[in-house]
Design a protein around this motif. Sequence first.
Motif, mmCIF file in Angstrom:
data_model
loop_
_atom_site.group_PDB
_atom_site.id
_atom_site.type_symbol
_atom_site.label_atom_id
_atom_site.label_comp_id
_atom_site.label_asym_id
_atom_site.label_seq_id
_atom_site.Cartn_x
_atom_site.Cartn_y
_atom_site.Cartn_z
ATOM 1 N N ARG A 106 0.819 -1.224 0.000
ATOM 2 C CA ARG A 106 0.000 0.000 0.000
ATOM 3 C C ARG A 106 0.849 1.268 0.000
ATOM 4 O O ARG A 106 0.307 2.368 0.136
ATOM 5 N N VAL A 107 2.173 1.113 -0.160
ATOM 6 C CA VAL A 107 3.057 2.289 -0.111
ATOM 7 C C VAL A 107 3.832 2.407 -1.414
ATOM 8 O O VAL A 107 4.605 1.514 -1.768
ATOM 9 N N HIS A 108 3.635 3.523 -2.130
ATOM 10 C CA HIS A 108 4.343 3.758 -3.386
ATOM 11 C C HIS A 108 5.817 4.078 -3.124
ATOM 12 O O HIS A 108 6.204 4.484 -2.024
ATOM 13 N N THR A 109 6.629 3.909 -4.165
ATOM 14 C CA THR A 109 8.078 4.081 -4.042
ATOM 15 C C THR A 109 8.468 5.463 -3.540
ATOM 16 O O THR A 109 9.272 5.602 -2.606
ATOM 17 N N LYS A 110 7.915 6.504 -4.156
ATOM 18 C CA LYS A 110 8.269 7.870 -3.764
ATOM 19 C C LYS A 110 7.902 8.131 -2.304
ATOM 20 O O LYS A 110 8.642 8.809 -1.576
ATOM 21 N N THR A 111 6.771 7.583 -1.887
ATOM 22 C CA THR A 111 6.338 7.756 -0.497
ATOM 23 C C THR A 111 7.255 7.006 0.455
ATOM 24 O O THR A 111 7.676 7.552 1.484
ATOM 25 N N LEU A 112 7.593 5.773 0.111
ATOM 26 C CA LEU A 112 8.462 4.975 0.975
ATOM 27 C C LEU A 112 9.854 5.593 1.067
ATOM 28 O O LEU A 112 10.467 5.590 2.142
ATOM 29 N N GLU A 113 10.330 6.150 -0.029
ATOM 30 C CA GLU A 113 11.625 6.834 -0.003
ATOM 31 C C GLU A 113 11.610 7.985 0.996
ATOM 32 O O GLU A 113 12.563 8.185 1.758
ATOM 33 N N ALA A 114 10.516 8.738 1.007
ATOM 34 C CA ALA A 114 10.383 9.858 1.945
ATOM 35 C C ALA A 114 10.283 9.355 3.387
ATOM 36 O O ALA A 114 10.864 9.953 4.305
ATOM 37 N N VAL A 115 9.556 8.258 3.596
ATOM 38 C CA VAL A 115 9.426 7.691 4.942
ATOM 39 C C VAL A 115 10.794 7.275 5.478
ATOM 40 O O VAL A 115 11.150 7.576 6.626
ATOM 41 N N CYS A 161 7.425 17.454 -2.155
ATOM 42 C CA CYS A 161 6.357 17.120 -1.196
ATOM 43 C C CYS A 161 5.128 17.967 -1.497
ATOM 44 O O CYS A 161 4.785 18.895 -0.762
ATOM 45 N N ASN A 162 4.455 17.655 -2.595
ATOM 46 C CA ASN A 162 3.242 18.382 -2.953
ATOM 47 C C ASN A 162 2.052 17.815 -2.181
ATOM 48 O O ASN A 162 2.217 16.943 -1.332
ATOM 49 N N MET A 163 0.877 18.310 -2.495
ATOM 50 C CA MET A 163 -0.308 17.875 -1.765
ATOM 51 C C MET A 163 -0.536 16.375 -1.888
ATOM 52 O O MET A 163 -0.912 15.708 -0.926
ATOM 53 N N ARG A 168 -0.301 11.032 0.696
ATOM 54 C CA ARG A 168 0.201 9.654 0.694
ATOM 55 C C ARG A 168 1.058 9.390 1.936
ATOM 56 O O ARG A 168 1.053 8.278 2.472
ATOM 57 N N LEU A 169 1.799 10.405 2.381
ATOM 58 C CA LEU A 169 2.594 10.251 3.599
ATOM 59 C C LEU A 169 1.702 10.078 4.825
ATOM 60 O O LEU A 169 2.016 9.296 5.728
ATOM 61 N N GLU A 171 -1.264 8.742 4.776
ATOM 62 C CA GLU A 171 -1.795 7.383 4.660
ATOM 63 C C GLU A 171 -0.746 6.346 5.071
ATOM 64 O O GLU A 171 -1.044 5.391 5.800
ATOM 65 N N ALA A 172 0.500 6.536 4.613
ATOM 66 C CA ALA A 172 1.577 5.595 4.938
ATOM 67 C C ALA A 172 1.891 5.623 6.430
ATOM 68 O O ALA A 172 2.140 4.574 7.041
ATOM 69 N N ALA A 173 1.887 6.819 7.013
ATOM 70 C CA ALA A 173 2.175 6.949 8.446
ATOM 71 C C ALA A 173 1.151 6.185 9.274
ATOM 72 O O ALA A 173 1.493 5.514 10.258
ATOM 73 N N ASN A 174 -0.113 6.261 8.877
ATOM 74 C CA ASN A 174 -1.161 5.535 9.588
ATOM 75 C C ASN A 174 -1.090 4.040 9.315
ATOM 76 O O ASN A 174 -1.263 3.227 10.231
ATOM 77 N N TYR A 175 -0.815 3.661 8.079
ATOM 78 C CA TYR A 175 -0.698 2.247 7.701
ATOM 79 C C TYR A 175 0.460 1.582 8.445
ATOM 80 O O TYR A 175 0.308 0.506 9.017
ATOM 81 N N LEU A 176 1.619 2.267 8.479
ATOM 82 C CA LEU A 176 2.798 1.719 9.136
ATOM 83 C C LEU A 176 2.787 1.982 10.642
ATOM 84 O O LEU A 176 3.552 1.368 11.372
ATOM 85 N N SER A 177 1.936 2.900 11.078
ATOM 86 C CA SER A 177 1.835 3.291 12.494
ATOM 87 C C SER A 177 3.181 3.792 13.006
ATOM 88 O O SER A 177 3.785 3.208 13.898
ATOM 89 N N ILE A 178 3.653 4.898 12.386
ATOM 90 C CA ILE A 178 4.884 5.564 12.801
ATOM 91 C C ILE A 178 4.471 6.849 13.507
ATOM 92 O O ILE A 178 3.994 7.797 12.887
#
Length: 216
Positions: A106-115, A161-163, A168-169, A171-178
């Motif tokens: 559920r996490v795209h590459t660009k989003t995971l790179e930022a995480v 880091c656009n809208m 997506r960040l 969403e990823a933060a909640n999915y990964l629970s960081i």
Amino acid sequence: SEGPSGSAAAPAAASAAAAAAASTDPAIAAKAAAMHARVSYEPIDPASAPRITLVSLEGVEFEVARAIICGVNGEGHALPIASQFIIDMQGAEAEGDGSERVELSRVHTKTLEAVVKFINHHAVHPMEEIKRPLELQYKESFNFDDSISEFDREFVNEPACNMELLLRLIEAANYLSISDLTSLTPAKMMSLIKNKSQEEIQAMFRDLMHLRAAGH
């Protein structure tokens, strides 16, 4: 409209009474405060071993230190830069041999790179706690960007880091629970919609949904 029936009102009244009692019980209040207290930690070397490989939706791999992504304190609480999702999946005490892979469908590459960039930085430089309550951001005199560190300010404001990425960040933060990422990214989103009308906010998200539908 009709009020709640007797059967529905009783549990509601009981819940309200329990909540009121809990709020005045020092022991319960202290336990609740401890649960929400920020977990402190010593700096962690992002290059340390063992490693875990995170795999994005598109199949791109990112290696991270287990001590970061699965970090817990002495009481077993996840560090604010760790992923409770991955801790639960892998087990905080498991030993890694460098071959562990976690596929994040559920996490795209660009989003995971930022995480990964975010947690690696804050492994060395723990994030400053976001000021609460967030409602302060709606005051004209409050500037959210002035309340966070230079790294976090650049992280949420850089052109990449656009809208769409910010959403997506979130969403990823909640999915990964960081924890730290779930504090920073929604707070930034709140600052972007501050003082905007309902119509302007709807237009912002409508445009964003159109971009997603187009595959951007």
